[in-house]
Design an enzyme around this catalytic site. Structure first.
Site, mmCIF file in Angstrom:
data_model
loop_
_atom_site.group_PDB
_atom_site.id
_atom_site.type_symbol
_atom_site.label_atom_id
_atom_site.label_comp_id
_atom_site.label_asym_id
_atom_site.label_seq_id
_atom_site.Cartn_x
_atom_site.Cartn_y
_atom_site.Cartn_z
ATOM 1 N N GLU A 1 11.072 -21.779 19.381
ATOM 2 C CA GLU A 1 11.800 -20.370 18.960
ATOM 3 C C GLU A 1 12.197 -20.665 17.615
ATOM 4 O O GLU A 1 12.216 -19.910 16.803
ATOM 5 C CB GLU A 1 12.544 -20.042 19.995
ATOM 6 C CG GLU A 1 11.914 -19.348 21.375
ATOM 7 C CD GLU A 1 11.807 -20.359 22.428
ATOM 8 O OE1 GLU A 1 12.101 -21.277 22.233
ATOM 9 O OE2 GLU A 1 11.037 -19.932 23.322
ATOM 10 N N ARG B 1 11.458 -23.881 27.620
ATOM 11 C CA ARG B 1 10.721 -24.980 27.643
ATOM 12 C C ARG B 1 11.335 -26.272 27.427
ATOM 13 O O ARG B 1 10.873 -27.199 28.053
ATOM 14 C CB ARG B 1 9.653 -24.768 26.360
ATOM 15 C CG ARG B 1 8.369 -24.086 26.755
ATOM 16 C CD ARG B 1 7.277 -23.998 25.607
ATOM 17 N NE ARG B 1 6.098 -23.860 26.046
ATOM 18 C CZ ARG B 1 5.385 -22.931 26.299
ATOM 19 N NH1 ARG B 1 6.262 -21.667 26.662
ATOM 20 N NH2 ARG B 1 4.233 -22.552 26.694
ATOM 21 N N HIS C 1 14.557 -20.945 32.125
ATOM 22 C CA HIS C 1 13.179 -20.892 32.045
ATOM 23 C C HIS C 1 12.958 -21.740 30.548
ATOM 24 O O HIS C 1 11.540 -21.868 30.254
ATOM 25 C CB HIS C 1 12.654 -19.580 31.752
ATOM 26 C CG HIS C 1 13.080 -18.819 30.730
ATOM 27 N ND1 HIS C 1 12.377 -19.176 29.301
ATOM 28 C CD2 HIS C 1 13.957 -17.844 30.603
ATOM 29 C CE1 HIS C 1 12.915 -18.167 28.573
ATOM 30 N NE2 HIS C 1 14.027 -17.632 29.065
ATOM 31 N N ASP D 1 11.501 -14.164 18.273
ATOM 32 C CA ASP D 1 11.240 -15.640 18.130
ATOM 33 C C ASP D 1 10.108 -16.222 18.823
ATOM 34 O O ASP D 1 10.034 -17.544 19.104
ATOM 35 C CB ASP D 1 12.539 -16.579 18.172
ATOM 36 C CG ASP D 1 13.216 -16.392 19.561
ATOM 37 O OD1 ASP D 1 12.578 -15.883 20.355
ATOM 38 O OD2 ASP D 1 14.264 -16.691 19.491
ATOM 39 N N HIS E 1 11.905 -17.063 37.203
ATOM 40 C CA HIS E 1 10.634 -16.834 36.099
ATOM 41 C C HIS E 1 9.145 -17.135 36.852
ATOM 42 O O HIS E 1 9.052 -18.258 37.487
ATOM 43 C CB HIS E 1 11.215 -17.756 35.161
ATOM 44 C CG HIS E 1 10.367 -17.394 33.679
ATOM 45 N ND1 HIS E 1 8.968 -17.885 33.517
ATOM 46 C CD2 HIS E 1 10.394 -16.809 32.422
ATOM 47 C CE1 HIS E 1 8.426 -17.303 32.211
ATOM 48 N NE2 HIS E 1 9.531 -16.645 31.603
ATOM 49 N N GLU F 1 15.678 -8.314 14.919
ATOM 50 C CA GLU F 1 16.337 -9.579 15.537
ATOM 51 C C GLU F 1 16.161 -10.576 14.598
ATOM 52 O O GLU F 1 15.743 -11.799 15.065
ATOM 53 C CB GLU F 1 15.918 -9.794 16.943
ATOM 54 C CG GLU F 1 17.315 -10.779 17.361
ATOM 55 C CD GLU F 1 17.031 -11.181 18.854
ATOM 56 O OE1 GLU F 1 17.442 -10.197 19.873
ATOM 57 O OE2 GLU F 1 16.274 -12.355 19.218
HETATM 58 C C1 UD1 Z 1 8.240 -17.431 26.566
HETATM 59 C C2 UD1 Z 1 8.506 -17.733 25.163
HETATM 60 C C3 UD1 Z 1 10.025 -17.752 24.933
HETATM 61 C C4 UD1 Z 1 10.791 -16.602 25.655
HETATM 62 C C5 UD1 Z 1 10.278 -16.471 27.145
HETATM 63 C C6 UD1 Z 1 10.981 -15.181 27.840
HETATM 64 C C7 UD1 Z 1 7.086 -18.739 23.692
HETATM 65 C C8 UD1 Z 1 6.470 -20.042 23.280
HETATM 66 N N1 UD1 Z 1 7.874 -18.680 24.745
HETATM 67 O O1 UD1 Z 1 8.441 -18.276 27.412
HETATM 68 O O2 UD1 Z 1 10.485 -17.719 23.695
HETATM 69 O O3 UD1 Z 1 12.130 -16.896 25.520
HETATM 70 O O4 UD1 Z 1 8.781 -16.251 27.178
HETATM 71 O O5 UD1 Z 1 10.786 -15.420 29.186
HETATM 72 O O6 UD1 Z 1 6.669 -17.645 22.921
HETATM 73 N N2 UD1 Z 1 3.650 -16.241 33.534
HETATM 74 C C9 UD1 Z 1 3.230 -15.477 34.632
HETATM 75 N N3 UD1 Z 1 3.388 -14.211 34.450
HETATM 76 C C10 UD1 Z 1 4.141 -13.413 33.693
HETATM 77 C C11 UD1 Z 1 4.773 -14.501 32.433
HETATM 78 C C12 UD1 Z 1 4.756 -15.869 32.736
HETATM 79 O O7 UD1 Z 1 2.554 -15.875 35.531
HETATM 80 O O8 UD1 Z 1 4.463 -12.535 33.598
HETATM 81 C C13 UD1 Z 1 3.472 -17.744 33.585
HETATM 82 C C14 UD1 Z 1 1.888 -18.176 33.039
HETATM 83 O O9 UD1 Z 1 1.514 -19.105 34.170
HETATM 84 C C15 UD1 Z 1 2.461 -18.788 31.678
HETATM 85 C C16 UD1 Z 1 3.611 -19.134 31.941
HETATM 86 O O10 UD1 Z 1 4.243 -18.694 32.824
HETATM 87 O O11 UD1 Z 1 1.527 -19.316 31.362
HETATM 88 C C17 UD1 Z 1 4.626 -19.616 30.772
HETATM 89 O O12 UD1 Z 1 4.575 -18.414 29.886
HETATM 90 P P1 UD1 Z 1 4.904 -18.600 28.307
HETATM 91 O O13 UD1 Z 1 4.982 -17.030 27.562
HETATM 92 O O14 UD1 Z 1 4.095 -19.617 27.783
HETATM 93 O O15 UD1 Z 1 6.214 -19.089 28.207
HETATM 94 P P2 UD1 Z 1 7.596 -18.663 28.551
HETATM 95 O O16 UD1 Z 1 8.319 -20.103 29.105
HETATM 96 O O17 UD1 Z 1 7.467 -17.497 29.501
HETATM 97 N N1 UDP Z 2 15.727 -10.024 32.784
HETATM 98 C C1 UDP Z 2 15.044 -9.070 33.733
HETATM 99 N N2 UDP Z 2 14.935 -9.564 34.972
HETATM 100 C C2 UDP Z 2 15.006 -10.727 35.298
HETATM 101 C C3 UDP Z 2 15.705 -11.626 34.493
HETATM 102 C C4 UDP Z 2 16.059 -11.021 33.215
HETATM 103 O O1 UDP Z 2 15.066 -7.939 33.443
HETATM 104 O O2 UDP Z 2 14.773 -10.947 36.574
HETATM 105 C C5 UDP Z 2 16.240 -9.498 31.569
HETATM 106 C C6 UDP Z 2 17.609 -9.930 31.028
HETATM 107 O O3 UDP Z 2 18.646 -8.819 31.305
HETATM 108 C C7 UDP Z 2 17.240 -9.950 29.640
HETATM 109 C C8 UDP Z 2 16.021 -10.599 29.333
HETATM 110 O O4 UDP Z 2 15.215 -10.109 30.688
HETATM 111 O O5 UDP Z 2 17.393 -8.793 28.859
HETATM 112 C C9 UDP Z 2 15.867 -11.986 29.242
HETATM 113 O O6 UDP Z 2 14.478 -12.347 29.389
HETATM 114 P P1 UDP Z 2 14.092 -14.004 29.281
HETATM 115 O O7 UDP Z 2 15.230 -14.834 30.251
HETATM 116 O O8 UDP Z 2 12.522 -13.788 29.951
HETATM 117 O O9 UDP Z 2 14.078 -14.554 27.838
HETATM 118 P P2 UDP Z 2 15.073 -14.976 26.698
HETATM 119 O O10 UDP Z 2 16.162 -13.747 26.685
HETATM 120 O O11 UDP Z 2 15.446 -16.040 27.211
HETATM 121 O O12 UDP Z 2 14.190 -14.835 25.695
#
Ligand code: UD1
Ligand code: UDP
Length: 368
Positions: free
Chosen positions: A132, A211, A209, A96, A242, A118
């Site tokens: 999502e 939004r 984490h 999602d 995160h 999924e």
């Molecule tokens: C995204 C997904 C969310 C998922 C989550 C898992 C969307 C809108 N959101 O949210 O569904 O649950 O990932 O973690 O699709 N960033 C880094 N390095 C990384 C990752 C993120 O620097 O490796 C920072 C960047 O500044 C980026 C911000 O985090 O702009 C947010 O990342 P983004 O993918 O937009 O949203 P998440 O909250 O991570």
């Molecule tokens: N996870 C990881 N390292 C971390 C935190 C989470 O590998 O430091 C794993 C966790 O076991 C799960 C996945 O990342 O499988 C969850 O990812 P995230 O919380 O980013 O996204 P969500 O599940 O909310 O979509």
């Protein structure tokens, strides 16, 4: 030969799709192409490295503080050329995220079939989780094949008019990933984790984490955790934060200087699974961790208003704690002080499958 292109971009998608890509690569009748959007960069690369995956295409779209609109448009534009060049028979997306939805839409524009892994999770609240819930509904209506983790997910899809013959109940591929990683012996390398006394201390693992939790909700969640750490001297909080700068600001402000609180960098999947397995309790707003915890028999308090994973609630391992400071604090305290309440949650079960979800998906794809 059929050509299957898998596309993902964030950490959870990568964890849940990695075992599927590995299974696809083993099939002589399938040509497997891997494209990553890199909606996440570092957190995606951690997973690719762990599972030894080298993408054939990398859109490298991540920008600091990216908006949903930026992700959507950059994925659609980036995939134009890739889809033209690869001409896959089917594109597989997961779950999602905005990568998921934008990829499904891009594939549809190119008249390429979409398989949704999924599929069928719903809260029926379009703002929670945001964005999502809408991403997965829209992806579901674009998709041609739906790999639903549970029977309930299948029923959700049927209610929306998705034809029964297009839905396959497979279990969740996260269990395939979890079992692969959990069975390997592992010693922590991270200095903070190495120094923790898992015998004498009760470790609470935290992640947060979403939004919709940014801002006031997150302040409530972190205040409850800070106060628990202050009160219970035998508790240590471990929070791999995160990389979202907005999350980091709130975590640093409220938890940064707290005694018995360890804010660390995101862990790769193997140490993280081992951390969960050795923890006393998990507090999280993650989706995936609600699926992993029942297998590990670890109580999880979900800091959200709702969940699309009612199977975990029914299994008893997961409880909704909401986003109010007092409720979260009270529920953690109960689990720390009432053994019976704790034991009732600390039971392992497998509502999300048996670790063979990827085999079922591959089998179905071979029939295309
Ligand atoms: C995204 C997904 C969310 C998922 C989550 C898992 C969307 C809108 N959101 O949210 O569904 O649950 O990932 O973690 O699709 N960033 C880094 N390095 C990384 C990752 C993120 O620097 O490796 C920072 C960047 O500044 C980026 C911000 O985090 O702009 C947010 O990342 P983004 O993918 O937009 O949203 P998440 O909250 O991570
Ligand atoms: N996870 C990881 N390292 C971390 C935190 C989470 O590998 O430091 C794993 C966790 O076991 C799960 C996945 O990342 O499988 C969850 O990812 P995230 O919380 O980013 O996204 P969500 O599940 O909310 O979509």
């Amino acid at each position: 030969m059929i050509k299957v292109m898998t596309v993902f971009g964030t950490r959870p998608e990568a964890i849940k799709m990695a075992p599927l890509v590995l299974a696809l690569k083993k099939e002589p009748s399938i040509q497997c192409v891997l494209c990553v959007t890199a909606q996440h960069r570092e957190m995606l690369d951690q997973v690719l490295e762990l599972f030894d995956l080298i993408p054939d295409y990398d859109l490298n779209i991540m920008k600091p503080n990216q908006t949903i609109g930026m992700i959507t448009s950059n994925v659609i534009l980036g995939l134009e050329e890739v889809l033209e060049e690869v001409k896959p028979d089917i594109v597989l997306v997961h779950g999602d995220t905005t990568t998921t939805f934008a990829t499904a839409l891009a594939a549809f524009y190119h008249r390429v079939k979409v398989g949704h892994v999924e599929a069928g999770l719903r809260t029926y609240d379009k703002y929670s989780p945001f964005p999502e819930e809408v991403n997965r509904v829209l992806t579901g209506h674009i998709a041609d094949l739906h790999f639903a983790p549970t029977e309930r997910n299948r029923e959700n899809l049927l209610k929306e008019g998705i034809p029964d013959e297009k839905i396959i109940v497979t279990g969740n591929t996260v269990i395939d990933a979890l079992l692969t990683v959990a069975e390997k012996p592992y010693e922590f390398e991270d200095e903070t984790l190495k120094a923790l006394d898992f015998e004498k201390k009760r470790i609470i693992t935290v992640t947060c984490h979403r939004r919709e939790n940014l801002g006031e909700n997150m302040e409530h969640i972190f205040s409850a955790i800070r106060d628990i750490a202050r009160e219970f001297e035998d508790v240590e909080i471990v929070y791999p934060v995160h990389l979202n700068p907005k999350v980091r600001e709130i975590a640093d402000r409220i938890l940064g200087s707290g005694e018995r609180i360890h804010l660390i960098e995101p862990l790769t999947y193997q140490p993280f699974v081992n951390l969960m397995a050795k923890s006393y309790l998990i507090v999280t707003d993650s989706g995936g961790m609600q699926e992993e915890a029942p297998s590990l028999g670890k109580p999880v308090l979900v800091v959200r208003k709702e969940t699309e994973r009612p199977e975990a609630l029914e299994a008893g391992t997961v409880k909704l704690a909401g986003v109010e400071r007092d409720t979260i604090y009270g529920m953690i305290k109960t689990l720390l002080t009432e053994q019976e309440a704790y034991d009732e949650m600390a039971r392992s079960s497998n509502p999300y499958g048996d670790g063979a979800a990827c085999d079922r998906i591959v089998k179905q794809l071979k029939q295309l």
